[in-house]
Design a protein around this motif. Structure first.
Motif: not given
Length: 233
Positions: A207-214, A156-159, A144-147
């Motif tokens: 819950h939403h963050l886990r779904r989107k980030l693992g 993994q490089g994808r938005p 994960i990369e956060v700006d």
């Protein structure tokens, strides 16, 4: 990120609140030294924007009092302000000797009025970055990369698309990774005093963050709160 604005000019305070909220900050406003000290004793803030010429005293008095305050024994303790809270002085006093005095009294940065809001935001981001012990403007956590400046997330490089509140929850947990935060502590970093908070808002965002980030990105300590491990799983 939660910001305390200490400013007795109602127009300037309102403008700062609006602009900073549009940039994703939770913002509370106090118009004097006494009110700001009470706020710092009652709540935890990620940073303070401090005017010097206040109706009931000089902002430098508040700054010195904050820096001389004893550190709390526990991060859960709220009866004492955090003496390490970053402070950015925002004032019309623009003489060199005044800027030097403010920095020597414990301010982390100094910005003279009038100022560009984009510059204020950049200085605030740099101040928060230093407080978190980061040199890089981006936060990397496993894949994960956060700006924080662009308020973007990549995995993994994808938005990764997420709501402003989801982004704020992620940033709060990333800044505190390795530490367990209660729901109240997470809410404290996300909502200003006048914000309406739904009872299960934090749980829904996580819950939403886990779904989107693992699923393993954010861990639960039952009965205590949530945390992101020091190292990604």
């Amino acid at each position: 990120m939660r910001i305390l604005v200490v400013e007795d000019d109602a127009g300037i305070a309102s403008g700062l609140r609006t602009n900073l909220q549009q940039r994703g900050y939770a913002v509370d406003v106090c118009d004097g030294v006494a009110a700001a000290w009470s706020a710092l004793r009652a709540e935890r803030f990620d940073a303070v924007l401090l005017d010097l010429g206040l109706a009931d005293g000089d902002g430098s008095e508040l700054l010195q009092r904050l820096r001389l305050s004893p550190a709390a024994d526990s991060p859960l303790q709220t009866a004492l302000p955090d003496p390490a809270t970053p402070v950015l002085i925002v004032t019309a006093r623009d003489q060199v000797h005044e800027r030097i005095a403010g920095l020597d009294q414990g301010a982390d940065d100094y910005l003279a009025k009038p100022f560009d809001v984009d510059e204020l935001d950049a200085r605030l981001r740099a101040l928060l970055r230093r407080a978190a012990g980061r040199a890089s403007p981006t936060i990397r956590y496993g894949e994960i990369e956060v700006d924080p400046a662009a308020r973007t997330v990549r995995r993994q490089g994808r938005p990764v698309e997420m709501s402003p509140r989801e982004f704020s929850v992620l940033l709060v947990l990333l800044q505190a990774r390795g530490r367990v935060l209660s729901r109240a502590q997470i809410e404290e970093g996300l909502y200003s005093w006048d914000a309406a908070i739904e009872s299960n808002a934090v749980e829904v965002h996580i819950h939403h963050l886990r779904r989107k980030l693992g699923a393993t990105c954010i861990q639960t300590m039952r009965g205590v709160g949530y945390f992101m491990p020091q190292e990604s799983l």
